[in-house]
Write a protein that holds these residues in place. Sequence first.
Motif, mmCIF file in Angstrom:
data_model
loop_
_atom_site.group_PDB
_atom_site.id
_atom_site.type_symbol
_atom_site.label_atom_id
_atom_site.label_comp_id
_atom_site.label_asym_id
_atom_site.label_seq_id
_atom_site.Cartn_x
_atom_site.Cartn_y
_atom_site.Cartn_z
ATOM 1 N N ARG A 94 0.826 -1.213 0.000
ATOM 2 C CA ARG A 94 0.000 0.000 0.000
ATOM 3 C C ARG A 94 0.861 1.264 0.000
ATOM 4 O O ARG A 94 0.454 2.281 -0.553
ATOM 5 C CB ARG A 94 -0.956 -0.030 1.181
ATOM 6 C CG ARG A 94 -2.078 -1.020 0.943
ATOM 7 C CD ARG A 94 -3.165 -0.944 1.981
ATOM 8 N NE ARG A 94 -4.261 -1.820 1.579
ATOM 9 C CZ ARG A 94 -4.638 -2.883 2.262
ATOM 10 N NH1 ARG A 94 -4.038 -3.205 3.390
ATOM 11 N NH2 ARG A 94 -5.633 -3.627 1.830
ATOM 12 N N THR A 95 2.053 1.186 0.594
ATOM 13 C CA THR A 95 2.926 2.365 0.559
ATOM 14 C C THR A 95 3.483 2.600 -0.837
ATOM 15 O O THR A 95 3.808 3.727 -1.195
ATOM 16 C CB THR A 95 4.094 2.256 1.569
ATOM 17 O OG1 THR A 95 4.923 1.156 1.218
ATOM 18 C CG2 THR A 95 3.590 2.097 2.985
ATOM 19 N N TRP A 96 3.589 1.529 -1.625
ATOM 20 C CA TRP A 96 4.145 1.635 -2.976
ATOM 21 C C TRP A 96 3.069 1.670 -4.047
ATOM 22 O O TRP A 96 3.370 1.806 -5.242
ATOM 23 C CB TRP A 96 5.063 0.460 -3.269
ATOM 24 C CG TRP A 96 6.203 0.310 -2.331
ATOM 25 C CD1 TRP A 96 6.913 1.305 -1.714
ATOM 26 C CD2 TRP A 96 6.783 -0.911 -1.893
ATOM 27 N NE1 TRP A 96 7.883 0.771 -0.919
ATOM 28 C CE2 TRP A 96 7.829 -0.599 -1.010
ATOM 29 C CE3 TRP A 96 6.519 -2.254 -2.146
ATOM 30 C CZ2 TRP A 96 8.617 -1.552 -0.392
ATOM 31 C CZ3 TRP A 96 7.296 -3.201 -1.533
ATOM 32 C CH2 TRP A 96 8.333 -2.846 -0.670
ATOM 33 N N GLU A 97 1.798 1.523 -3.670
ATOM 34 C CA GLU A 97 0.718 1.370 -4.642
ATOM 35 C C GLU A 97 0.662 2.521 -5.654
ATOM 36 O O GLU A 97 0.549 2.284 -6.856
ATOM 37 C CB GLU A 97 -0.619 1.251 -3.923
ATOM 38 C CG GLU A 97 -1.774 1.042 -4.864
ATOM 39 C CD GLU A 97 -3.100 0.853 -4.123
ATOM 40 O OE1 GLU A 97 -4.061 0.460 -4.806
ATOM 41 O OE2 GLU A 97 -3.169 1.097 -2.910
ATOM 42 N N ILE A 99 2.911 4.583 -6.748
ATOM 43 C CA ILE A 99 4.027 4.527 -7.689
ATOM 44 C C ILE A 99 3.856 3.347 -8.652
ATOM 45 O O ILE A 99 4.029 3.477 -9.858
ATOM 46 C CB ILE A 99 5.366 4.406 -6.932
ATOM 47 C CG1 ILE A 99 5.604 5.681 -6.115
ATOM 48 C CG2 ILE A 99 6.524 4.144 -7.880
ATOM 49 C CD1 ILE A 99 6.722 5.566 -5.093
ATOM 50 N N ALA A 100 3.469 2.179 -8.120
ATOM 51 C CA ALA A 100 3.323 0.978 -8.949
ATOM 52 C C ALA A 100 2.241 1.152 -10.009
ATOM 53 O O ALA A 100 2.396 0.704 -11.143
ATOM 54 C CB ALA A 100 3.004 -0.215 -8.065
ATOM 55 N N ARG A 101 1.166 1.844 -9.679
ATOM 56 C CA ARG A 101 0.074 2.019 -10.633
ATOM 57 C C ARG A 101 0.470 2.914 -11.808
ATOM 58 O O ARG A 101 -0.176 2.898 -12.845
ATOM 59 C CB ARG A 101 -1.165 2.575 -9.935
ATOM 60 C CG ARG A 101 -1.831 1.540 -9.065
ATOM 61 C CD ARG A 101 -3.167 2.030 -8.556
ATOM 62 N NE ARG A 101 -3.783 1.031 -7.701
ATOM 63 C CZ ARG A 101 -4.507 0.008 -8.152
ATOM 64 N NH1 ARG A 101 -4.698 -0.143 -9.434
ATOM 65 N NH2 ARG A 101 -5.044 -0.845 -7.313
ATOM 66 N N ARG A 102 1.531 3.673 -11.652
ATOM 67 C CA ARG A 102 1.993 4.513 -12.759
ATOM 68 C C ARG A 102 2.659 3.696 -13.872
ATOM 69 O O ARG A 102 2.835 4.177 -14.971
ATOM 70 C CB ARG A 102 3.001 5.547 -12.251
ATOM 71 C CG ARG A 102 2.371 6.588 -11.373
ATOM 72 C CD ARG A 102 3.385 7.634 -11.001
ATOM 73 N NE ARG A 102 3.002 8.263 -9.748
ATOM 74 C CZ ARG A 102 3.828 8.742 -8.869
ATOM 75 N NH1 ARG A 102 5.142 8.694 -9.084
ATOM 76 N NH2 ARG A 102 3.396 9.295 -7.770
ATOM 77 N N TYR A 103 3.075 2.459 -13.538
ATOM 78 C CA TYR A 103 3.774 1.633 -14.533
ATOM 79 C C TYR A 103 2.788 0.919 -15.394
ATOM 80 O O TYR A 103 2.318 0.015 -15.433
ATOM 81 C CB TYR A 103 4.732 0.666 -13.818
ATOM 82 C CG TYR A 103 5.905 1.369 -13.245
ATOM 83 C CD1 TYR A 103 7.036 1.611 -14.011
ATOM 84 C CD2 TYR A 103 5.885 1.873 -11.954
ATOM 85 C CE1 TYR A 103 8.126 2.303 -13.486
ATOM 86 C CE2 TYR A 103 6.958 2.557 -11.428
ATOM 87 C CZ TYR A 103 8.075 2.752 -12.199
ATOM 88 O OH TYR A 103 9.147 3.424 -11.680
#
Length: 103
Positions: A94-97, A99-103
């Motif tokens: 959830r802390t990285w979500e 950023i990850a969704r931008r890929y």
Amino acid sequence: MLPAVEKPRDKVAILIEGKVQEMPSFWPDCCIYKVPQRFRRGNEEFYEPLVVSIGPYHFHQGSFPQMQIFKLKYLEAFLSRNHLSLDQCLGLMRTWEEIARRY
């Protein structure tokens, strides 16, 4: 001194753990290989999943329901190998979500 208050469990973690516990175990030497881009280029149809679904590729099409069992077992193996609880893993995700969704 006040007693320690336990943090409530993540509802998603509880749901996934229940599903993982229901699954049969599988062999420990399973792995997924990534095909190098130089082999895929120009031959994409040869590398599109037709038998198993890995990741979200066919998820919304309802294909390969048996693969969901293996995904849960891989999750269980990953958590065990990395000494993580599902709550810890979901917290990190959830802390990285964003950023990850931008890929």
